[in-house]
Design a protein around this motif. Structure first.
Motif, PDB file in Angstrom:
ATOM      1  N   PRO A   1       6.080   8.333  -8.203  1.00  0.00           N
ATOM      2  CA  PRO A   1       6.936   7.458  -9.013  1.00  0.00           C
ATOM      3  C   PRO A   1       8.429   7.559  -8.704  1.00  0.00           C
ATOM      4  N   ASP A   2       8.903   8.751  -8.291  1.00  0.00           N
ATOM      5  CA  ASP A   2      10.336   8.903  -8.013  1.00  0.00           C
ATOM      6  C   ASP A   2      10.646   8.824  -6.519  1.00  0.00           C
ATOM      7  N   GLY A   3       9.726   8.248  -5.745  1.00  0.00           N
ATOM      8  CA  GLY A   3       9.902   8.157  -4.299  1.00  0.00           C
ATOM      9  C   GLY A   3      10.717   6.958  -3.870  1.00  0.00           C
ATOM     10  N   THR A   4      11.151   6.991  -2.614  1.00  0.00           N
ATOM     11  CA  THR A   4      11.955   5.911  -2.041  1.00  0.00           C
ATOM     12  C   THR A   4      11.363   5.463  -0.709  1.00  0.00           C
ATOM     13  N   LEU A   5      11.745   4.259  -0.315  1.00  0.00           N
ATOM     14  CA  LEU A   5      11.373   3.697   0.978  1.00  0.00           C
ATOM     15  C   LEU A   5      12.650   3.366   1.734  1.00  0.00           C
ATOM     16  N   TRP A   6      12.772   3.879   2.959  1.00  0.00           N
ATOM     17  CA  TRP A   6      13.899   3.587   3.841  1.00  0.00           C
ATOM     18  C   TRP A   6      13.355   2.756   4.995  1.00  0.00           C
ATOM     19  N   LEU A   7      13.743   1.500   5.034  1.00  0.00           N
ATOM     20  CA  LEU A   7      13.119   0.537   5.940  1.00  0.00           C
ATOM     21  C   LEU A   7      14.137  -0.024   6.931  1.00  0.00           C
ATOM     22  N   ASN A   8      13.865   0.211   8.213  1.00  0.00           N
ATOM     23  CA  ASN A   8      14.725  -0.321   9.271  1.00  0.00           C
ATOM     24  C   ASN A   8      14.055  -1.538   9.902  1.00  0.00           C
ATOM     25  N   ILE A   9      14.794  -2.641   9.994  1.00  0.00           N
ATOM     26  CA  ILE A   9      14.254  -3.839  10.629  1.00  0.00           C
ATOM     27  C   ILE A   9      15.416  -4.652  11.182  1.00  0.00           C
ATOM     28  N   SER A  10      15.204  -5.216  12.354  1.00  0.00           N
ATOM     29  CA  SER A  10      16.267  -6.003  12.989  1.00  0.00           C
ATOM     30  C   SER A  10      15.907  -7.482  12.964  1.00  0.00           C
ATOM     31  N   ASP A  11      16.834  -8.304  13.369  1.00  0.00           N
ATOM     32  CA  ASP A  11      16.672  -9.755  13.310  1.00  0.00           C
ATOM     33  C   ASP A  11      16.417 -10.317  14.707  1.00  0.00           C
ATOM     34  N   THR A  12      16.129 -11.591  14.774  1.00  0.00           N
ATOM     35  CA  THR A  12      15.958 -12.280  16.048  1.00  0.00           C
ATOM     36  C   THR A  12      16.362 -13.743  15.881  1.00  0.00           C
TER      37      THR A  12
ATOM     38  N   HIS B 158       6.809  18.010   4.700  1.00  0.00           N
ATOM     39  CA  HIS B 158       5.495  17.693   5.233  1.00  0.00           C
ATOM     40  C   HIS B 158       5.511  16.248   5.732  1.00  0.00           C
ATOM     41  N   PHE B 159       4.567  15.930   6.623  1.00  0.00           N
ATOM     42  CA  PHE B 159       4.627  14.608   7.251  1.00  0.00           C
ATOM     43  C   PHE B 159       3.239  14.016   7.443  1.00  0.00           C
ATOM     44  N   ILE B 160       3.135  12.707   7.154  1.00  0.00           N
ATOM     45  CA  ILE B 160       1.940  11.917   7.441  1.00  0.00           C
ATOM     46  C   ILE B 160       2.389  10.717   8.269  1.00  0.00           C
ATOM     47  N   GLY B 161       1.796  10.538   9.429  1.00  0.00           N
ATOM     48  CA  GLY B 161       2.160   9.428  10.292  1.00  0.00           C
ATOM     49  C   GLY B 161       0.955   8.564  10.619  1.00  0.00           C
TER      50      GLY B 161
ATOM     51  N   VAL C 248       6.668  13.168   3.647  1.00  0.00           N
ATOM     52  CA  VAL C 248       7.230  11.972   4.264  1.00  0.00           C
ATOM     53  C   VAL C 248       6.096  11.176   4.895  1.00  0.00           C
ATOM     54  N   LEU C 249       6.027   9.885   4.584  1.00  0.00           N
ATOM     55  CA  LEU C 249       5.027   8.990   5.163  1.00  0.00           C
ATOM     56  C   LEU C 249       5.711   7.968   6.049  1.00  0.00           C
ATOM     57  N   ASP C 250       5.239   7.847   7.297  1.00  0.00           N
ATOM     58  CA  ASP C 250       5.742   6.829   8.216  1.00  0.00           C
ATOM     59  C   ASP C 250       4.557   5.980   8.665  1.00  0.00           C
ATOM     60  N   PRO C 251       4.430   4.738   8.161  1.00  0.00           N
ATOM     61  CA  PRO C 251       3.279   3.904   8.515  1.00  0.00           C
ATOM     62  C   PRO C 251       3.385   3.286   9.910  1.00  0.00           C
TER      63      PRO C 251
ATOM     64  N   GLU D 107       0.825  -1.210   0.000  1.00  0.00           N
ATOM     65  CA  GLU D 107       0.000   0.000   0.000  1.00  0.00           C
ATOM     66  C   GLU D 107       0.858   1.258   0.000  1.00  0.00           C
ATOM     67  N   VAL D 108       1.979   1.210   0.702  1.00  0.00           N
ATOM     68  CA  VAL D 108       2.912   2.342   0.674  1.00  0.00           C
ATOM     69  C   VAL D 108       3.388   2.583  -0.753  1.00  0.00           C
ATOM     70  N   ARG D 109       3.730   1.521  -1.440  1.00  0.00           N
ATOM     71  CA  ARG D 109       4.201   1.649  -2.828  1.00  0.00           C
ATOM     72  C   ARG D 109       3.100   2.209  -3.728  1.00  0.00           C
ATOM     73  N   ARG D 110       1.868   1.835  -3.459  1.00  0.00           N
ATOM     74  CA  ARG D 110       0.736   2.315  -4.273  1.00  0.00           C
ATOM     75  C   ARG D 110       0.600   3.833  -4.197  1.00  0.00           C
ATOM     76  N   VAL D 111       0.766   4.409  -3.005  1.00  0.00           N
ATOM     77  CA  VAL D 111       0.544   5.848  -2.838  1.00  0.00           C
ATOM     78  C   VAL D 111       1.826   6.660  -3.020  1.00  0.00           C
ATOM     79  N   LEU D 112       2.958   6.000  -3.118  1.00  0.00           N
ATOM     80  CA  LEU D 112       4.227   6.706  -3.277  1.00  0.00           C
ATOM     81  C   LEU D 112       4.341   7.312  -4.671  1.00  0.00           C
TER      82      LEU D 112
END
Length: 276
Positions: free
Chosen positions: A31-42, A254-257, A234-237, A24-29
């Motif tokens: 065309p020249d937008g980027t996604l910066w995704l932080n995720i850790s392991d376990t 601008h920001f959407i959270g 900037v969108l932060d889901p 859904e993030v990709r749908r509303v982004l």
């Protein structure tokens, strides 16, 4: 909390729910937008914590006594599961362009009382783009070259050095290895900046609010400088304590959270508004 992501019974279910969100993030982004995704392991097989109570999270981070990763399909107890790469490959399969695996290294990580492996001090930040060509301001995050690089450039270089000739995969030798006379390159000829590397040393910082995994603002700032132009959105889901929104506001974006937890939403409002 009901409907929260992170309490699924298997890693596959967890990855599936995250993939739905970022589709859904990709749908509303744009065309020249980027996604910066932080995720850790376990790790698999963490098991029952018994009577242990974490002083920072007396009710548990996810509200369960027995860890949901007690048994993981395809993993032996104590195996690292590989959550970041499972998600990265899943998002790539849905159409995202996987552009970078950035290592966020912390010199002040949380201590771990382990004796049979190394203590963890980094997390992954994946850079994805929606399209082949996208906005990326590499100049905004360029870093200084090493002093030794400037000194090497000013020194002479004989034409017979093995790095001064084209090699497979590199049709032109690097400037630093091209034959030249000593002193031929002056300080004024040297670009003092270089492209930012993919290992970022950014320490965590104290946060007095009731959220125990708040990003350091410097981390967010770096991503926004490269990935979002001034005046952009900037969108932060997964808004959490609102660090991304606070930094975006300070930087003229601008920001959407989006946040499920009402307590965190209230905290984010105060943070973005400058109250804390």
């Amino acid at each position: 909390m009901e409907a929260q992501i992170g309490r699924e019974t298997t890693p596959k279910e967890y990855i599936s729910r995250l993939t739905e969100v970022f589709t859904e993030v990709r749908r509303v982004l744009r065309p020249d937008g980027t996604l910066w995704l932080n995720i850790s392991d376990t790790y698999a097989g963490k098991g029952n914590q018994g009577d242990f109570i974490d002083p920072k999270n007396p009710n548990g981070r996810n509200g369960q006594a027995v860890a949901l990763n007690n048994k993981v399909e395809g993993c032996k107890p104590k195996d690292m599961i590989g959550i970041p790469w499972m998600l990265a490959f899943a998002l790539r399969d849905t159409g995202w362009y996987l552009r970078n695996d950035i290592i966020w290294m912390k010199e002040n990580p949380m201590p771990e009382s382990v004796k049979d492996r190394l203590s963890r001090c980094y997390e992954h930040i994946f850079l994805f783009s929606k399209s082949k060509k996208y906005f990326f301001d590499y100049k905004a995050i360029s870093e200084p070259i090493a002093p030794a690089t400037a000194e090497r450039l000013k020194r002479g270089m004989k034409g017979g050095n093995k790095y001064g000739k084209p090699v497979p995969g590199q049709p032109q030798p690097q400037s630093i290895n091209r034959p030249r006379e000593h002193g031929e390159i002056k300080d004024a000829d040297i670009n003092p900046l270089r492209n930012k590397r993919d290992v970022w040393k950014i320490n965590t910082v104290p946060f007095k609010g009731g959220h125990y995994a708040a990003y350091p603002p410097k981390l967010v700032e770096t991503c926004l400088l490269a990935g979002c132009p001034e005046g952009g959105i900037v969108l932060d889901p997964f808004m959490g304590s609102g660090t991304t929104g606070m930094v975006a506001s300070q930087m003229g974006r601008h920001f959407i959270g989006i946040e499920l937890n009402p307590a965190y939403t209230e905290l984010a409002y105060k943070r973005i508004g400058g109250e804390i």
